[in-house]
Every structure is written in C-alpha cells, then in structure tokens.
Design an enzyme around this catalytic site. Structure first.
Site, PDB file in Angstrom:
ATOM      1  N   GLY A  63       0.836  -1.200   0.000  1.00 23.34           N
ATOM      2  CA  GLY A  63       0.000   0.000   0.000  1.00 23.34           C
ATOM      3  C   GLY A  63       0.865   1.242   0.000  1.00 23.34           C
ATOM      4  N   ASN A 121       0.597  -3.241   5.001  1.00 24.84           N
ATOM      5  CA  ASN A 121      -0.214  -2.047   5.220  1.00 24.84           C
ATOM      6  C   ASN A 121      -1.396  -1.931   4.265  1.00 24.84           C
ATOM      7  OD1 ASN A 121      -0.716   0.952   5.917  1.00 24.84           O
ATOM      8  ND2 ASN A 121      -0.146   1.028   3.752  1.00 24.84           N
ATOM      9  N   TYR A 136     -14.944  -5.886   7.238  1.00 23.09           N
ATOM     10  CA  TYR A 136     -13.662  -5.262   7.573  1.00 23.09           C
ATOM     11  C   TYR A 136     -13.208  -5.655   8.979  1.00 23.09           C
ATOM     12  CZ  TYR A 136     -10.208  -1.467   8.028  1.00 23.09           C
ATOM     13  OH  TYR A 136      -9.059  -0.738   8.214  1.00 23.09           O
ATOM     14  N   ALA A 137     -14.134  -5.609   9.943  1.00 21.84           N
ATOM     15  CA  ALA A 137     -13.780  -5.947  11.323  1.00 21.84           C
ATOM     16  C   ALA A 137     -13.359  -7.407  11.438  1.00 21.84           C
ATOM     17  CB  ALA A 137     -14.956  -5.653  12.254  1.00 21.84           C
ATOM     18  N   ALA A 138     -14.064  -8.292  10.743  1.00 26.33           N
ATOM     19  CA  ALA A 138     -13.699  -9.702  10.777  1.00 26.33           C
ATOM     20  C   ALA A 138     -12.316  -9.926  10.191  1.00 26.33           C
ATOM     21  CB  ALA A 138     -14.733 -10.529  10.007  1.00 26.33           C
ATOM     22  N   ALA A 139     -12.014  -9.246   9.076  1.00 26.32           N
ATOM     23  CA  ALA A 139     -10.701  -9.388   8.447  1.00 26.32           C
ATOM     24  C   ALA A 139      -9.602  -8.868   9.359  1.00 26.32           C
ATOM     25  CB  ALA A 139     -10.679  -8.654   7.109  1.00 26.32           C
TER      26      ALA A 139
END
Length: 241
Positions: A8, A85, A150-153
C-alpha cells in the site's frame, strides 16, 4: 543496509511509514509495493534516489508476492522488514451485503497478509532475522456498525499475527500488529466537517492521529532493540478504547 517492503505504498499511511524510515534510519532501503496508483510513491522515490524504489505488487496474488520477494532478495541480498499495510474497506450492513463486497474485503485485508507473511518467511528464516508488522485496525476490537467484513478481516489479522509469532520466534523473527484508530489520511477525506467534529468528540485526545505517529511505532517494532517484542497488538487510537 536494511531492506524494507511496505505494501500500500502509494497511500497516505504507507507512504508516511516509508518516509519515516527514510528520514529516521540512514540504513533503510525502502521498497514501496504499488499496484496502479503510484504518483505519491513516485514522488518519494524521486526524493530519496537509491534508497527508495517502487515494486509492482498485487497483494491478493500469490504469484505477485513471490515475484516481488524474489526481486528484492536478488537485488539487496536480503529482506529484513515487511509492513503489511495495504487494505480496503467497503462498509455495508450484513443483511444486504453482496457476496463480492464481503469476499473482496476479506481478500484485501486478510488473505493478503497471509500471502505476504508466507512469502517472506523463508528468506527471513535463512537470515535468522526478520520483522513483520501487520497493520490491523481498531475495528478489530471495537467494530463499528456496517463493518462486519472489515472488522472480521482485521480481527483475523491480529489472530494470524499472534499465532505466527509463536511459530517463528526461534528463528529470530518477530511478528506484531498495530491497530490504528482515526488517522488523518485519504481514508478520512470523505468526512464532512460535522462528521469530523463528531468523530473527534469521541476521541479523548480530541484529534485524529498522524501517519508519523503510526510510523514511529512501526520503526520501533522493526528495530533490533525490539527483538523481545512479538505477538503484540498495539493500538494507536488517542485513547478511544
């Protein structure tokens, strides 16, 4: 010279971490992993000729990771630090979340970290030294509405970090995670003034963090003196959690 790969590399946080290494560590050779957008990364490369380089990297591709790591180790003779990142969020309520929205976020934020860690482990084990810093998110432990994907990842990134740290500790490799809260990058650029004020009101320090404040923690975790710090999950959130 220490060889450092940051994924990133064109984003505000990735380029900020790269700049911090280049300014604070005269031994740092920074590789910025980029895909399509690269103007910011190219400017940093021009500013630090010979010490900063761009490398094509699609973080969700096993083959791309293998090619990038091979290029770096052939050029520099080693790869000392990986900063995972790169990331993506596409917020959506779970009840109506399209399959593709779920899978793309899991792939960009969790699969990419798995692929990156696996790609660098072999050269780092050969060196008997390595530093892996995975950028998770405060959402991993304090998930907001609409971020089930997103939170799970990002929670998965923390668990992956802690497990891998145990697996490679005897090889001189440390693996740590950083959980940023609100950081003033392009990710917050969409917020209008009222939304920004509300967000800051929920932060005990009443301000957003800066990329440099995250980068300073990355630099510490990447240094030799942090050799006994592994499996940690460091939140940088101004006191929210």
């Amino acid at each position: 010279m220490r060889s450092i790969l940051i994924t990133g590399g064109n984003g505000g946080l990735g380029s900020g971490i790269g700049r911090y290494f280049l300014e604070k560590d005269p031994e740092a050779k920074v590789w910025l992993g980029v895909r399509s957008n690269r103007s910011t990364a190219e400017a940093l490369e021009a500013e630090f000729p010979g010490r900063c380089a761009l490398i094509d990297l699609e973080v969700t591709s096993k083959e791309s990771w293998e090619t990038a790591v091979a290029t770096i180790t052939e050029t520099d003779g080693r790869l000392d630090v990986l900063v995972n990142n790169a990331g993506l969020h596409r917020d959506h309520l779970l009840a109506t979340m399209p399959d593709e929205v779920w899978s793309s976020v899991i792939s960009a934020n969790l699969d990419a970290v798995f692929l990156g860690c696996r790609a660098v482990i072999r050269p780092m084990m050969g060196q008997r030294f390595g530093r892996i810093i995975n950028i998770s998110s405060l959402s991993a432990i304090l998930p907001p509405l609409g971020q089930t994907n997103y939170a799970a990842a990002k929670a998965g990134v923390v668990a992956l970090t802690q497990t891998l740290a145990k697996e490679v500790a005897r090889a001189g490799i440390t693996v740590n995670a950083i959980l940023p809260g609100y950081i003033a990058t392009e990710a917050l650029a969409h917020m209008d003034e009222d939304a920004a004020k509300r967000a800051k009101a929920g932060i005990p320090m009443r301000r957003f963090g800066t990329p440099a404040e995250v980068a300073s923690a990355v630099l510490f975790l990447a240094c030799h003196d942090a050799g006994y710090v592994t499996g940690s999950a460091l939140k940088i959130d101004g006191g929210i959690f």
